[in-house]
Write a protein that holds these residues in place. Structure first.
Motif, PDB file in Angstrom:
ATOM      1  N   SER A  63      -5.422  -3.642  -8.156  1.00 26.01           N
ATOM      2  CA  SER A  63      -5.414  -5.054  -7.757  1.00 26.01           C
ATOM      3  C   SER A  63      -4.170  -5.382  -6.937  1.00 26.01           C
ATOM      4  O   SER A  63      -4.234  -6.203  -6.003  1.00 26.01           O
ATOM      5  CB  SER A  63      -5.502  -5.943  -9.005  1.00 26.01           C
ATOM      6  OG  SER A  63      -4.405  -5.686  -9.858  1.00 26.01           O
ATOM      7  N   HIS A  67      -4.259  -6.810  -3.407  1.00 29.01           N
ATOM      8  CA  HIS A  67      -3.565  -8.071  -3.156  1.00 29.01           C
ATOM      9  C   HIS A  67      -2.678  -7.956  -1.907  1.00 29.01           C
ATOM     10  O   HIS A  67      -2.740  -8.809  -1.001  1.00 29.01           O
ATOM     11  CB  HIS A  67      -2.712  -8.395  -4.392  1.00 29.01           C
ATOM     12  CG  HIS A  67      -2.103  -9.751  -4.369  1.00 29.01           C
ATOM     13  ND1 HIS A  67      -2.827 -10.920  -4.201  1.00 29.01           N
ATOM     14  CD2 HIS A  67      -0.815 -10.166  -4.511  1.00 29.01           C
ATOM     15  CE1 HIS A  67      -2.046 -11.958  -4.241  1.00 29.01           C
ATOM     16  NE2 HIS A  67      -0.798 -11.534  -4.419  1.00 29.01           N
ATOM     17  N   GLY A  89      -7.285 -11.260  -5.638  1.00 28.01           N
ATOM     18  CA  GLY A  89      -6.496 -10.059  -5.967  1.00 28.01           C
ATOM     19  C   GLY A  89      -5.256 -10.430  -6.743  1.00 28.01           C
ATOM     20  O   GLY A  89      -4.886  -9.757  -7.716  1.00 28.01           O
ATOM     21  N   ALA A  92      -6.293 -11.362 -10.293  1.00 28.46           N
ATOM     22  CA  ALA A  92      -6.627 -10.166 -11.067  1.00 28.46           C
ATOM     23  C   ALA A  92      -5.359  -9.397 -11.444  1.00 28.46           C
ATOM     24  O   ALA A  92      -5.178  -8.969 -12.597  1.00 28.46           O
ATOM     25  CB  ALA A  92      -7.579  -9.278 -10.274  1.00 28.46           C
TER      26      ALA A  92
END
Lengths: 567, 385
Positions: A63, A67, A89, A92
């Motif tokens: 993630s 991200h 992202g 998460a």
């Protein structure tokens, strides 16, 4: 000391030894089980934590990369997709970071790293978001400046995340090492405890064995001493309680035996002296009983003799009775025999007289013959005288011849012829002497025969005279016999009558004798009973004496036995 | 200026309280264990900071009220006050001290979520676990912190939901912008608000994280304005950020209705124009209720006209709840915990100044709603009268 006293029993020592072993085994088992459990738990925990951490780490890393990628993409194209991807992202990554940070399995150092990652992520997110806003406002320079700041944090963040993975593997390695070390330590501990348990158990066992053997040896020696009669007290010393009890029991036994032996010694002394006394008394009693017995035997034999005497009297009486009865018959028969003898004497009297006469005639004949013999003897006498003359002549002739020989020798050669004549003369003389001698012998033999005949004649003559006398005596005897027989006949008749009278008197005497005999027998049997009783008493006394002797011997034996003890 | 003045005043009061406590503790030394010995209750929070002032004062007020009425089981209550500076590490140290003191039967604390979560590991551990009732820690994570962890305040999610409903219903907002501090509190409030608000048909026009590292919030606010503005803007974070945001409004000549969670409580006294700012709170001093009236009256009287905040009201309720528990089951840590877990179940619900308290299985208060206050004349007041 109290502790030692507590363990001064075999039971406690054995229990202690077993307890030590069991405790050791239990400790070993506990350590072993604990080690296994620790290892298993550690492995399980490590595995699950590794799994959980890995899963969360992977998601976080993914993630975070997504991200950052979305943030950079938005910086490039400013698309809504990139913006949304950035937002989602980020969200998460926050969730995963938060979960990872909250994982209890996480080590503190890793948690610090995760927190730091979270902070960096938050800052990068803020800086990216701020740069995005600048970008949206067309402030590219500020946006790039902000993005550069964001990238610094993002690269640091990603570096830390990768560090986290390295740290995980290092952590796993450290865990494995610590597990191995723990296992080694436990193993060493197990071996140590095992060895210590075995040593302690062996030490306790050896100590127990020694503490059993030594006192047992002492007690066995003491028991042997008791057996040999040495009943002196046992030195117990230090020993386990059970054996000490045994020793005390043995000592008490020895004490009891000592007391008992002392009493037995005294009792046996008393018994021996009592037995001696008893023996002496028994001997006296036996002697007395012997005296009584002898006396009674004498009484008994006297009585028996009386009985015998009476028996003899009775039998004599009975014999008398029988004889008396017989006398009658005998006298009768005597008379009868007398008559027979009388008759025979009459018959042979004449024969005897005839024989006597014959014998007298024979005597006369013998007398005549004897006279002829005596005459023959007288005739031989002149022969003897002649022969003696011849002998004298031969002897003188011999002597003359001898002289002639001597003279011839003196005459020498001239005398040789003469010496031969002398020798002849001398031989002649000898022959004459020898012939005379032979004639003398013959005559002597004739004379001996004549003498013997003469003696025979003399004997015949005396015999003849003896026969005569016998015949005469026989005749006389016959006559006397006839006379005597007649007297016997008469006497027999008289005896026969007397015998009948005597018989009645004899029977009376016999009856009286019988009663007297019975009384005497009764007396004798009573005496015998007394004697038997006396004998029995004597026997009993002897028995008693022998028993007393046995007793005495037993007492002596006992005394000798007891003397062996050393109380 | 006013803030610093207030801070010194608070410190003075706190110091006086501490002296009183120390004196009474000294008196009680040497009589330890007898039935007259005080029952010790820990009080842990950042008491060196102004935000914890009301918590300490309200707790002391509750203790003195109880002791005036004869104490608990004939024994006086006594606070053992520990300062955790609002930091997790310090909170752990403080928790260990309280845990190790076997005469401490329960703790009221800690004040903020980070410190409470860190300390909860200590209180729930070991063989002689210690109950800790937080008056104001609102983090959702606290629900799973352990069986000895309780709180009398609602969670952050309650604030987000309540604010979203309030924004939709009371303000009639359709478009809301969000500035959130990129930490657990800010993200939690922002997420619950966002979910609740969009569910009710509202639109989130922007959703941007902030933190102290940013030079300003200006780009976010300028972009919001350039994209058509918003009916309201939610600041999900601490008071300082909200003040910064309001200051930025002045800079860019833009303004809209400001919403905030309990994190911005106190903004009413800040030297920014906070008039009309709506704040969601677990408690407001002027909220209705006879119990609350009595409490605020006593508080004002005792502390020179001051009013308690939600932390003070929570501490006040926590102390009184503990007193009832000890009265019922005795001064025993485990039995107190079991009693608390049964409150509203086997045991009677507790009616406090913050409302009715019934604990669920996580030690959270069931159906605890928040109130939304508004700043009027530098006072935070209930929007509902």
């Amino acid at each position: 000391m109290n502790l030692l006293a507590t363990f001064n029993t075999l039971r406690a020592r054995i229990v202690l030894g077993e307890f030590a072993l069991v405790a050791g085994l239990v400790v070993i088992a506990v350590i072993g089980i604990g080690a296994l459990r620790t290892v298993r738990n550690t492995v399980t925990r490590e595995l699950s934590s590794l799994t959980a951490i890995s899963a969360q780490s992977d998601r976080l890393v993914t993630s975070l990369f997504e991200h950052v990628r979305a943030a950079e993409q938005y910086m490039t194209d400013g698309s809504m997709e990139a913006r949304n991807a950035f937002t989602s992202g980020g969200d998460a990554a926050h969730v995963y970071q938060h979960r990872l940070q909250a994982l209890p399995e996480l080590s503190e150092s890793d948690r610090v790293v995760v927190i730091r990652v979270g902070v960096l992520h938050a800052e990068a997110e803020v800086l990216y978001s701020f740069a995005h806003a600048q970008q949206d406002l067309g402030r590219r320079g500020d946006a790039q400046t902000g993005a550069r700041l964001a990238r610094e944090r993002a690269s640091e963040m990603l570096r830390l995340v990768s560090l986290l993975s390295t740290s995980r593997s290092v952590g796993a390695e450290a865990t494995a090492t610590s597990l191995e070390q723990a296992a080694t330590d436990r193993e060493m501990l197990v071996w140590t405890v095992l060895a210590a348990s075995v040593l302690i158990a062996v030490a306790i066992g050896v100590a127990t064995l020694q503490s059993v053997e030594r006192p047992l040896t002492r007690l066995a020696a003491a028991a042997r001493r008791f057996g040999d009669g040495d009943l002196r007290p046992i030195a117990l010393g230090g020993m386990p309680t059970e054996l000490a009890k045994l020793g005390e029991a043995m000592d008490r036994l020895g004490g009891s035996l000592r007391t008992l032996v002392t009493e037995v010694v005294e009792e046996s002394e008393r018994m021996a002296s009592a037995a001696e006394d008893l023996s002496a008394i028994s001997e006296q009693l036996a002697a007395t009983a012997g005296d009584v017995s002898t006396a009674m035997e004498q009484v008994s034999s006297g009585a028996q003799r009386q009985v015998a005497g009476l028996g003899e009297s009775r039998s004599a009486a009975e014999t008398l009775h029988a004889a008396t009865e017989d006398a009658g018959h005998v006298s009768g028969r005597v008379a009868d025999l007398g008559a027979e003898i009388h008759r025979l004497a009459e018959t042979y009297g004449s024969d005897i007289e005839a024989a006597g006469n014959t014998l007298v005639e024979l005597g006369n004949l013998v007398q005549q013959t004897a006279k002829q013999v005596e005459e023959l003897d007288e005739l031989s006498e002149p022969i003897y005288e002649f022969i003696d003359l011849i002998k004298q002549i031969s002897s003188q002739t011999n002597l003359l011849a001898l002289n002639a020989a001597i003279e011839a020798a003196r005459a020498g050669e001239r005398g040789v012829g003469f010496s031969v004549v002398a020798e002849e003369v001398r031989q002649l003389a000898d022959t004459s002497a020898q012939a005379a001698e032979r004639v003398s012998g013959t005559i002597k033999t004739i004379r001996d025969h004549v003498s013997a005949m003469a003696e025979t004649m003399a004997a015949g003559r005396s015999q003849a005279r003896g026969v005569g006398k016998v015949s005469q005596g026989a005749a006389e005897a016959l006559r006397q016999i006839v006379t005597t027989v007649r007297e016997i006949e008469t006497e027999s008749r008289r005896v026969s009558g007397q015998a009948a009278e005597n018989l009645t008197a004899v029977e009376n005497i016999s009856r009286a004798l019988k009663s007297a005999s019975e009384a005497a027998q009764s007396h004798a049997s009573s005496s015998e009973e007394v004697a038997a009783a006396a004998q029995e008493q004597g026997a009993s006394t002897e028995e008693m004496a022998s028993q007393a002797a046995v007793l005495n011997r037993a007492a002596e034996h006992l005394r000798s036995l007891v003397k062996a003890f050393r109380a | 200026m006013a803030d610093s003045h207030r801070g010194s005043h608070v410190r003075r009061l706190a110091a006086a309280g501490s002296r009183i406590l120390l004196a009474s503790a000294g008196l009680s030394l040497g009589a330890c264990g007898s039935s007259d010995d005080p029952i010790l209750i820990g009080l842990a929070g950042p008491f060196s900071q102004p935000r914890a002032e009301s918590m300490q004062l309200a707790a002391q007020l509750a203790v003195s009220e109880i002791n005036e009425q004869g104490g608990v089981r004939g024994r006086p209550l006594q606070l053992v006050i520990q300062d955790d500076s609002g930091m997790a590490a310090a909170a752990v140290q403080v928790a260990r001290v309280l845990y190790a003191n076997r005469d401490v039967v329960a703790v009221v604390g800690h004040m903020n979520s980070g410190a409470t979560l860190a300390a909860a590991r200590v209180y729930n551990g070991g063989s002689n676990s210690l109950v800790a009732i937080s008056p104001s820690a609102s983090s959702p994570d606290l629900s799973s912190a352990g069986p000895y962890t309780f709180r009398v305040c609602p969670t952050d999610s309650a604030h987000g939901v309540q604010l979203a409903q309030w924004a939709r219903a009371q303000i009639g907002a359709n478009r809301v912008a969000i500035l959130y501090e990129n930490d657990a509190y800010g993200r939690g409030l922002r997420t619950t608000f966002k979910d609740s608000f969009t569910q009710q048909g509202g639109q989130i026009v922007s959703d941007d994280p902030v933190s102290a590292i940013l030079p300003s919030f200006e780009p976010y606010l300028t972009r919001t304005r350039s994209r058509g503005g918003a009916d309201a803007i939610l600041f999900a974070g601490a008071r300082a950020g909200a003040e910064e945001m309001i200051r930025t409004f002045g800079v860019i000549r833009y303004s809209t209705i400001v919403l905030g969670g309990d994190g911005i409580a106190g903004i009413e006294t800040a030297d920014v124009d906070a008039e009309g700012v709506y704040v969601s709170l677990a408690y407001l001093y002027d909220q209705p209720g006879a119990l609350n009236q009595a409490f605020t009256t006593a508080y004002r009287r005792t502390y020179g006209g001051q009013v308690p905040d939600h932390r003070g009201a929570g501490a006040y309720d926590a102390i009184r709840l503990l007193a009832r528990a000890i009265e019922s089951v005795g001064a025993n840590r485990a039995r107190i915990r079991d009693y608390l877990a049964a409150v509203g179940d086997e045991e009677e619900p507790f009616d406090g100044v913050t409302g009715r308290i019934v604990f669920d299985d996580n030690g959270d208060v069931v159906d605890r709603t928040v109130v939304v206050g508004v700043v009027r004349d530098k006072r935070l007041e209930s929007t509902i009268r």
